[in-house]
Design an enzyme around this catalytic site. Structure first.
Site, short mmCIF file in Angstrom:
data_model
loop_
_atom_site.label_atom_id
_atom_site.label_comp_id
_atom_site.label_asym_id
_atom_site.label_seq_id
_atom_site.Cartn_x
_atom_site.Cartn_y
_atom_site.Cartn_z
N GLY A 186 0.83 -1.21 0.00
CA GLY A 186 0.00 0.00 0.00
C GLY A 186 0.86 1.25 0.00
N TYR A 193 -15.06 4.65 7.79
CA TYR A 193 -13.59 4.66 7.95
C TYR A 193 -13.23 5.27 9.31
CZ TYR A 193 -8.74 6.08 6.82
OH TYR A 193 -7.38 6.27 6.81
#
Ligand code: AKB
Length: 315
Positions: free
Chosen positions: A11, A142
């Site tokens: 990532g 989130y």
């Protein structure tokens, strides 16, 4: 810290953290784990690696015992915009993954780094000089997973003495990996567009001021926190860290100093705009400065100059 596992190694943060850790602790001591995104050759050639779904607790414990891991940087997570598109998946990946890592850290006595975010705040949080300890009522899934993660890390420390530490990262800017599924991604996309096409269409509206940080500062912050003397840490977890705060037009003007014919237009994405509008403008990071001597090295001008130099091969 002897043997380190990095989840989410391919990532945005992982692809720069893994080489930095390998340089510092020795390539053979840093195990890069990824799930879906394939690694590049540098990551594969640079040291041990494995495929790991953090939601699979049996697989997590197998890797930790096999490699005799004693420190975990748990980065695998969905970012804000992707999470909003699939909240059930976001909860599964972000929460069950973290819970498995904390459990493994408890059973096998590992330290653990957990990246929280400006997304852990919400519209009722003071937006300017956001205090370290303040109202946290995020309106995104989130953000909910980030606040829950912060609390869970605190709990595992208090209840089981797991050395869990973490930071609230701003939007991160890097020339190595293009982020996927975040609200602050515009601040990376803009550099690629400026270098390649000299024009950019921004998905956040003018005046959207957000905290941002250049990746070398973010990597250093994570490593310094994990190395910090525990006796000095009053918070230990979820530290605000700040470096610069700007709106799209301020970033545009900073780039224009280097590329005078660069142009920017706006095509606002309501979903990501709503997320950005719920986040703070600038966090107060004095707790991090006091407890483990955090200092950013890059401001807007220094970051812009270096980003454009590093991407000059695209012109
Ligand atoms: C995102 O935009 O989702 C992330 C973050 C600020 O946590 N970059």
């Amino acid at each position: 810290m002897n043997r380190i596992l990095v989840t989410g190694a391919t990532g945005q943060i992982g692809s720069e953290l893994v080489p930095a850790l390998r340089k510092k602790y020795g390539p053979e001591n840093v195990i890069a784990a990824w799930h879906k995104t394939q690694p590049d050759r540098e990551l594969l050639a640079g040291g041990p690696f494995c495929v790991l779904d953090a939601r699979d607790s049996v697989a997590v414990e197998k890797i930790i015992t096999e490699y005799r891991i004693d420190a975990i940087y748990h980065l695998a997570a969905l970012l804000s915009a992707s999470a909003e598109k699939d909240p059930q998946l976001a909860w599964d990946v972000n929460m069950n993954g973290l819970r498995n890592m904390l459990e493994a850290a408890r059973k096998f006595t590992c330290s653990l780094f957990f990246p929280s975010s400006i997304g852990a705040f919400g519209p009722s949080t003071p937006a300017d000089n956001t205090p370290q300890d303040t109202i946290q009522r995020p309106t995104t899934i989130y953000g909910i997973t980030k606040v829950t993660g912060e609390l869970l890390c605190d709990y595992y420390f208090r209840r089981f003495h797991v050395d869990a530490r973490g930071l609230r990262f701003p939007g991160l800017i890097s020339y190595k990996t293009i982020p996927k599924g975040g609200t602050t991604d515009y601040a990376v996309e803009i550099f690629y567009a400026a270098a390649k096409h000299k024009k950019y269409e921004c998905f956040l509206k003018e005046g959207t001021r957000l905290d941002m940080m250049y990746m070398p500062d973010a990597i250093r912050a994570a490593v310094e926190l994990m190395e910090a003397d525990p006796a000095r840490l009053m918070h230990r977890n979820a530290f605000n860290v700040a470096a610069m705060s700007f709106s799209p037009e301020e970033l545009y003007h900073a780039i224009k100093k280097h590329i005078p014919d660069f142009t920017m237009t706006f095509q606002v994405d309501p979903a990501r705009q709503a997320i950005a509008d719920s986040w703070p403008h600038r966090m107060d990071d004095s707790a991090a400065r006091m407890e483990w001597a955090w200092r950013p090295e890059y401001d807007l001008a220094a970051m812009t100059k270096e980003m454009l130099e590093k991407l000059s091969h695209l012109r």
